[in-house]
Structures are given as structure tokens and as C-alpha cells.
Design a protein around this motif. Structure first.
Motif, PDB file in Angstrom:
ATOM      1  N   LEU A  37      -4.296 -43.341  -8.691  1.00 42.61           N
ATOM      2  CA  LEU A  37      -5.070 -44.060  -7.674  1.00 42.61           C
ATOM      3  C   LEU A  37      -4.151 -44.604  -6.587  1.00 42.61           C
ATOM      4  N   VAL A  41      -4.345 -41.736  -3.648  1.00 44.21           N
ATOM      5  CA  VAL A  41      -5.544 -42.189  -2.941  1.00 44.21           C
ATOM      6  C   VAL A  41      -5.186 -43.312  -1.968  1.00 44.21           C
ATOM      7  N   ARG A  44      -1.562 -42.671  -0.195  1.00 43.29           N
ATOM      8  CA  ARG A  44      -1.241 -41.259   0.042  1.00 43.29           C
ATOM      9  C   ARG A  44      -0.549 -41.048   1.391  1.00 43.29           C
TER      10      ARG A  44
END
Length: 236
Positions: A37, A41, A44
Motif C-alpha cells: 500500500l 499506491v 508510488r
């Protein structure tokens, strides 16, 4: 109350299997999930320059990594049951009373278990890269040439069995407190997920530092996935 609950669990092989699997699953979901995560995400774009290899994982890769990790935990939990049964016959030396050996031995045994495990991983890992063993035991793990945190335990069942057997083998020659096993599993998971991050998150100079340089970094294991002929250790 905690000791009573633990005694009740240890009295039943089925409960040992169930809670063992739940422990492996929870540790995996929290550590690998948090890493994925954060890196793939939330951060990133800001950490794009820290990505070790170019490209991003596709859904089939992620699905394979998760599903085979879940399967590996079945093997890990089953070996936990075998360890319990072996301990009942006094074939292993898992103990519950810290005072029986003291806190000094508690921490020495933890360090010894980590060293024994890394030796085991290095030796078995090299063997599984032999021409005859690689296709049937280790190729599946290397299908993740650009690994993600979810790949940490994505093993063929035969590889999962080899890696899981180190604890009962170590406990056969070395008295180990049950919580030493818990701390070792936590450290092992952090290091294993760390090796599969796909990002170098450690500061520049870490790998050549006179104190920290003995420790593995994400780049070390990522290069193992890419080149397959180097960096066989887990911790060191």
C-alpha cells in the motif's frame, strides 16, 4: 488467563494448526499489505526514483503471489503441528517457562536461531538452484522477476516444506522458548518482505557501512530475482 488459553490451544493439534495459520496470515497481510500500500499506491510517484527495476506488476502476478503464499501457510501451520507432536515425544526442546533458562539465554537463543536459519536458507537455496531441482521446486518463486511484497512466501509446496522444517530441526538441538519462535517469525517476515519490496528504501551507503553492511538490502534480493546467480542469503 493467557497461559490457560495457550495451554488449551497447545492441547489440540487442530487448534495449533488453525491458530498457526491465522498467525502466519495476519503477519503476512499486515507487513506485506502495509509495504505494498505504501510503496505501490500511496508513495508510488514520490518514490519512483527508488524503484529498483522498471515496470509495474500486473494482476496475474499479484494473484499468483498471494495465492501461493496462502498455500505456503498451510505447510507452515502443518509443520507447527508436527513440531508440537515431536515436542510431546521430547524430540524437540520448545519450552514455555522463561525463568527455567533465564532472559540471557532467551536472547542468545534468538540470535542463534536467526544465524541457523540464514545458514539453512543459504544452503537449501543454493541447492534449489541446481539444474534438476530448480524447475520442480524454485522456478515458481522466480516467476516474479520484478517481485512485490506479496511474493515473500510465494513458494512451491516442496520449497515451503523445506523452509518450514528449519524450526523443528533447530529445536531438536537448541532449546527454544515459544516466544523466541514468535520474534523470529516476525523478524523473518520483515526481512523477507523487505527483500521483495522492489524498492530500495535504505539510505545510501547502508550496504557498505562498517556496522550495517553485513545486513541484506532490498537491492540484494531483487538482483537475485533478476539474475538468479547471486545473493542467496535471507538476512546476511
Amino acid at each position: 488467563m493467557l497461559k490457560t488459553a495457550l495451554d488449551e490451544i497447545l492441547a489440540s493439534p487442530w487448534k495449533v494448526f488453525f491458530y498457526g495459520y491465522l498467525l502466519h496470515l495476519t503477519r503476512y497481510l499486515l507487513i506485506a499489505g502495509f509495504a505494498y500500500l505504501g510503496l505501490y499506491v500511496v508513495l508510488r510517484r514520490p518514490l519512483k526514483g527508488r524503484k529498483i527495476q522498471p515496470g509495474w506488476p500486473r494482476l496475474p502476478q499479484l494473484r499468483r503471489e498471494v495465492l501461493y503464499s496462502l498455500l505456503s501457510f498451510v505447510t507452515f501451520a502443518a509443520v507447527g503441528v508436527l513440531t508440537l507432536l515431536a515436542n510431546r515425544r521430547q524430540w524437540t526442546q520448545v519450552y514455555l517457562d522463561i525463568d527455567s533458562r533465564g532472559w540471557g539465554y532467551y536472547f542468545v537463543s534468538l540470535a542463534a536461531l536467526i544465524a541457523i536459519h540464514d545458514t539453512w536458507v543459504y544452503g537449501t537455496h543454493r541447492l534449489m538452484h541446481c539444474r534438476r531441482l530448480f524447475p520442480i521446486m524454485h522456478r515458481l518463486h522466480h516467476r516474479s522477476q520484478r517481485p512485490t511484497p506479496w511474493a515473500a512466501f510465494a513458494f512451491h509446496p516442496t520449497e515451503a516444506a523445506v523452509q518450514a522444517m528449519i524450526f523443528p530441526l533447530a529445536a531438536a538441538v537448541l532449546p527454544l522458548h515459544l516466544m523466541v519462535a514468535g520474534l523470529w517469525l516476525l523478524y523473518m517476515t520483515v526481512m523477507n518482505v523487505g527483500g521483495h519490496l522492489g524498492y530500495e528504501v535504505l539510505p545510501r551507503g547502508f550496504a557498505t557501512h562498517p556496522i550495517f553492511g553485513w545486513h541484506n538490502t532490498p537491492v540484494h534480493h531483487d538482483m537475485h530475482h533478476r539474475h538468479q546467480n547471486c545473493n542467496y542469503g535471507l538476512y546476511f
